[in-house]
Design a protein around this motif. Structure first.
Motif, PDB file in Angstrom:
ATOM      1  N   THR A  30      15.580  -2.408 -10.464  1.00 33.96           N
ATOM      2  CA  THR A  30      15.193  -2.554 -11.858  1.00 33.96           C
ATOM      3  C   THR A  30      15.590  -1.324 -12.656  1.00 33.96           C
ATOM      4  N   GLN A  31      15.954  -1.512 -13.922  1.00 34.95           N
ATOM      5  CA  GLN A  31      16.418  -0.400 -14.736  1.00 34.95           C
ATOM      6  C   GLN A  31      15.270   0.483 -15.205  1.00 34.95           C
ATOM      7  N   CYS A  32      14.139  -0.128 -15.524  1.00 34.75           N
ATOM      8  CA  CYS A  32      13.029   0.664 -16.047  1.00 34.75           C
ATOM      9  C   CYS A  32      12.217   1.321 -14.946  1.00 34.75           C
ATOM     10  N   LEU A  33      12.472   0.984 -13.680  1.00 39.86           N
ATOM     11  CA  LEU A  33      11.752   1.543 -12.536  1.00 39.86           C
ATOM     12  C   LEU A  33      10.246   1.355 -12.644  1.00 39.86           C
ATOM     13  N   ASN A  34       9.875   0.236 -13.263  1.00 40.93           N
ATOM     14  CA  ASN A  34       8.458  -0.051 -13.418  1.00 40.93           C
ATOM     15  C   ASN A  34       8.264  -1.554 -13.259  1.00 40.93           C
ATOM     16  N   VAL A  35       7.507  -1.973 -12.271  1.00 39.79           N
ATOM     17  CA  VAL A  35       7.331  -3.404 -12.016  1.00 39.79           C
ATOM     18  C   VAL A  35       5.854  -3.703 -11.828  1.00 39.79           C
ATOM     19  N   SER A  36       5.488  -4.916 -12.144  1.00 39.58           N
ATOM     20  CA  SER A  36       4.172  -5.424 -11.791  1.00 39.58           C
ATOM     21  C   SER A  36       4.323  -6.190 -10.491  1.00 39.58           C
ATOM     22  N   ALA A  37       3.618  -5.790  -9.487  1.00 39.46           N
ATOM     23  CA  ALA A  37       3.787  -6.384  -8.154  1.00 39.46           C
ATOM     24  C   ALA A  37       3.233  -7.794  -8.144  1.00 39.46           C
ATOM     25  N   GLU A  38       4.118  -8.758  -8.069  1.00 38.96           N
ATOM     26  CA  GLU A  38       3.714 -10.158  -8.030  1.00 38.96           C
ATOM     27  C   GLU A  38       3.277 -10.522  -6.610  1.00 38.96           C
ATOM     28  N   GLY A  39       2.193 -11.212  -6.552  1.00 36.25           N
ATOM     29  CA  GLY A  39       1.691 -11.603  -5.241  1.00 36.25           C
ATOM     30  C   GLY A  39       1.349 -10.392  -4.401  1.00 36.25           C
ATOM     31  N   ALA A  40       0.663  -9.415  -5.009  1.00 34.83           N
ATOM     32  CA  ALA A  40       0.360  -8.168  -4.312  1.00 34.83           C
ATOM     33  C   ALA A  40      -0.463  -8.429  -3.061  1.00 34.83           C
ATOM     34  N   ALA A  41      -0.068  -7.796  -1.982  1.00 33.25           N
ATOM     35  CA  ALA A  41      -0.805  -7.892  -0.722  1.00 33.25           C
ATOM     36  C   ALA A  41      -1.616  -6.614  -0.527  1.00 33.25           C
ATOM     37  N   PRO A  42      -2.786  -6.712   0.085  1.00 38.42           N
ATOM     38  CA  PRO A  42      -3.583  -5.505   0.289  1.00 38.42           C
ATOM     39  C   PRO A  42      -2.862  -4.508   1.188  1.00 38.42           C
ATOM     40  N   VAL A  43      -2.993  -3.253   0.855  1.00 43.08           N
ATOM     41  CA  VAL A  43      -2.514  -2.164   1.713  1.00 43.08           C
ATOM     42  C   VAL A  43      -3.701  -1.256   2.007  1.00 43.08           C
ATOM     43  N   ALA A  44      -3.664  -0.609   3.157  1.00 40.51           N
ATOM     44  CA  ALA A  44      -4.763   0.258   3.580  1.00 40.51           C
ATOM     45  C   ALA A  44      -4.444   1.703   3.233  1.00 40.51           C
ATOM     46  N   VAL A 106       9.866   7.464  -9.234  1.00 42.08           N
ATOM     47  CA  VAL A 106      10.098   8.711  -9.959  1.00 42.08           C
ATOM     48  C   VAL A 106      11.166   9.513  -9.236  1.00 42.08           C
ATOM     49  N   TYR A 107      12.241   9.856  -9.951  1.00 40.51           N
ATOM     50  CA  TYR A 107      13.257  10.760  -9.432  1.00 40.51           C
ATOM     51  C   TYR A 107      12.916  12.175  -9.871  1.00 40.51           C
ATOM     52  N   ASP A 108      13.012  13.120  -8.946  1.00 37.65           N
ATOM     53  CA  ASP A 108      12.815  14.523  -9.305  1.00 37.65           C
ATOM     54  C   ASP A 108      14.161  15.220  -9.221  1.00 37.65           C
ATOM     55  N   GLU A 109      14.741  15.540 -10.362  1.00 38.22           N
ATOM     56  CA  GLU A 109      16.092  16.086 -10.402  1.00 38.22           C
ATOM     57  C   GLU A 109      16.146  17.550  -9.979  1.00 38.22           C
ATOM     58  N   ARG A 110      14.990  18.181  -9.782  1.00 36.50           N
ATOM     59  CA  ARG A 110      14.997  19.584  -9.348  1.00 36.50           C
ATOM     60  C   ARG A 110      15.351  19.726  -7.874  1.00 36.50           C
ATOM     61  N   VAL A 111      15.195  18.657  -7.114  1.00 37.76           N
ATOM     62  CA  VAL A 111      15.538  18.667  -5.690  1.00 37.76           C
ATOM     63  C   VAL A 111      16.460  17.491  -5.411  1.00 37.76           C
ATOM     64  N   LEU A 161       4.127  15.727  -3.169  1.00 36.86           N
ATOM     65  CA  LEU A 161       5.317  15.075  -3.692  1.00 36.86           C
ATOM     66  C   LEU A 161       5.888  15.825  -4.890  1.00 36.86           C
ATOM     67  N   GLN A 162       5.023  16.411  -5.702  1.00 35.08           N
ATOM     68  CA  GLN A 162       5.496  17.206  -6.826  1.00 35.08           C
ATOM     69  C   GLN A 162       5.983  18.548  -6.293  1.00 35.08           C
ATOM     70  N   VAL A 163       7.261  18.843  -6.509  1.00 33.55           N
ATOM     71  CA  VAL A 163       7.943  19.874  -5.740  1.00 33.55           C
ATOM     72  C   VAL A 163       7.500  21.298  -6.051  1.00 33.55           C
ATOM     73  N   SER A 164       6.811  21.523  -7.173  1.00 30.05           N
ATOM     74  CA  SER A 164       6.395  22.891  -7.485  1.00 30.05           C
ATOM     75  C   SER A 164       5.198  23.322  -6.653  1.00 30.05           C
TER      76      SER A 164
END
Length: 336
Positions: A30-44, A106-111, A161-164
Motif C-alpha cells: 500500500t502507498q499510504c502504509l496505513n491499513v485497517s486490518a480486515e478480519g482481524a485475528a487475535p494475537v497474543a 514506519v521507515y527510519d531513514e537514519r538507519v 525500535l526508535q533508534v535514538s
C-alpha cells in the motif's frame, strides 16, 4: 507474500500463512502504509517494553514496544502514543490477547534497512490468552521482519525500535534492570565437565568460575641453556559442582599469583588453554580433593587447564579468599 516478508530465523515445517505475515504483506503493497486490518485475528502479547520517547507526547515521555504472536510468527511493533493509556491502565499487558485493527509501517531513514510496524488502533481481548496456551515455546517462533531488514532486526533484538534509544526501562519504574544488557558476564561460563568436549576444538572455551581445593609446591625447572626469565610452574586442583580438574600456572604468572592463591580462593579464569594431563604426575587423594564439596563427579583428569603469560595471555580474577568456604555459598556466587 514471500516477496514482502521473511523470517530472521528459520523453523522447518512452519506454515507461512498467518495474520501477521498477511498484514505485513499488505503494508508493503500500500502507498499510504496505513491499513485497517480486515478480519482481524487475535494475537497474543508476548512482551511489553518501555523506554524514553524521542519526542515528549504531552505529559507522557515514554514510548512502548509490544511483541505479539499469532502462533506462527512473532513481531515487535511500536505502540502508537495515543494508545499509551491502555498500558497505564494495564489493559494492554503481557499474556493477554488483542485485536489489531489499524497499523502502519514506519521507515527510519537514519538507519539503513530499518523499519517496523506501528500499531495505531487495537481492541483488548481476553486477559489470559488462549493462543499462548497452545504454543509450546514462544521463543522458538521466528521473528517477522520485512525482507531486506533482517540485519537491522538482529542487531536491535534487545533495543528499542526508535533508534535514538539503546535500552529498555522496567515497565513500572526506572530503578530495576531490564533486558539482556544487564546480564552478568559470570552467567556466560562453562563447567569443568564440559571441557572434554571442546578439547582440540578450534573455538575458544568460555570462562570458568572455580574454587581452589589443593595447592602444590612451586616447581623450578630452570636449566643453563633455557632462555626463560621465570622457569616456574605450580599445580592446583580446582573444582566446581560438575567435577575437579588440574590447573597449571606457568612462568611469569607464578611470581605474580602464586602467593595470592590458596585453598578456598575462587577464580574467574579467561583465555586459558587445555592440554593433555601429564599421566605420571601425582594427584592429591580423593578425600582431600573434594572435602566439603558436593561435586557430581569426583575428578576430571584427562586434560588440565594451562594459564600462560603469553600465546595466549591468560586472565585471572580473584573473587574472594576463604579457606573453608561452604559450597552452597560458592554456588550462589556462580549464578551471577
Amino acid at each position: 507474500m514471500e516477496d514482502s516478508a521473511s523470517c530472521s530465523s528459520t523453523v522447518d515445517g512452519l506454515p507461512r500463512e498467518s495474520f501477521l505475515a498477511r498484514t505485513l504483506a499488505r503494508l508493503s503493497s500500500t502507498q499510504c502504509l496505513n491499513v485497517s486490518a480486515e478480519g482481524a485475528a487475535p494475537v497474543a502479547v508476548v512482551a511489553l517494553q518501555r523506554y524514553l520517547s524521542e519526542k515528549s507526547e504531552g505529559l507522557d515521555s515514554y514510548s512502548y514496544d509490544v511483541t505479539v504472536t499469532d502462533g506462527v510468527w512473532r513481531a515487535k511493533c511500536l505502540v502508537h502514543p495515543s494508545l499509551n493509556g491502555l498500558v497505564h491502565s494495564n489493559s494492554l499487558r503481557t499474556g493477554g490477547d488483542i485485536d489489531i485493527t489499524q497499523c502502519s509501517f514506519v521507515y527510519d531513514e537514519r538507519v539503513l534497512g530499518h523499519g517496523y510496524i506501528c500499531v495505531e488502533k487495537l481492541r483488548c481481548g481476553a486477559e489470559r490468552s488462549a493462543l499462548l496456551s497452545r504454543v509450546k515455546d514462544v521463543g522458538a517462533l521466528p521473528m517477522l521482519v520485512r525482507r531486506g531488514m533482517e540485519c537491522s532486526a538482529a542487531l536491535r533484538s534487545d533495543a528499542p525500535l526508535q533508534v535514538s534509544r539503546k535500552h529498555y526501562l522496567s515497565l513500572w519504574n526506572n530503578d530495576d534492570p531490564e533486558g539482556d544488557i544487564w546480564t552478568s558476564g559470570f552467567s556466560k561460563i562453562t563447567l569443568l565437565c564440559s571441557l572434554e568436549s571442546c578439547f582440540r576444538k578450534t573455538w575458544k572455551p568460555l570462562p570458568l568460575l572455580v574454587k581452589i581445593i589443593h595447592k602444590s609446591r612451586l616447581r623450578y625447572y630452570g636449566k643453563f641453556e633455557l632462555k626463560i626469565d621465570y622457569p616456574y610452574q605450580a599445580y592446583f586442583e580446582v573444582a566446581d559442582q560438575s567435577g575437579t580438574m588440574s590447573l597449571v600456572l606457568w612462568n611469569e604468572l607464578c611470581p605474580e599469583f602464586y602467593q595470592s592463591l590458596s585453598v578456598g580462593t575462587v577464580l574467574y579464569i579467561q583465555n586459558y588453554t587445555l592440554k593433555q594431563s601429564y599421566s605420571n604426575r601425582s594427584h592429591p587423594s580423593e578425600p582431600q580433593c573434594i572435602a566439603g564439596l558436593n561435586v557430581i563427579s569426583p575428578c576430571v583428569c584427562f586434560q588440565e587447564i594451562c594459564l600462560n603469560p603469553r600465546n595466549p595471555i591468560s586472565f585471572l580474577t580473584l573473587i574472594f579468599k576463604v579457606a573453608d568456604l561452604p559450597f552452597y555459598i560458592f554456588n550462589s556466587v556462580r549464578g551471577g
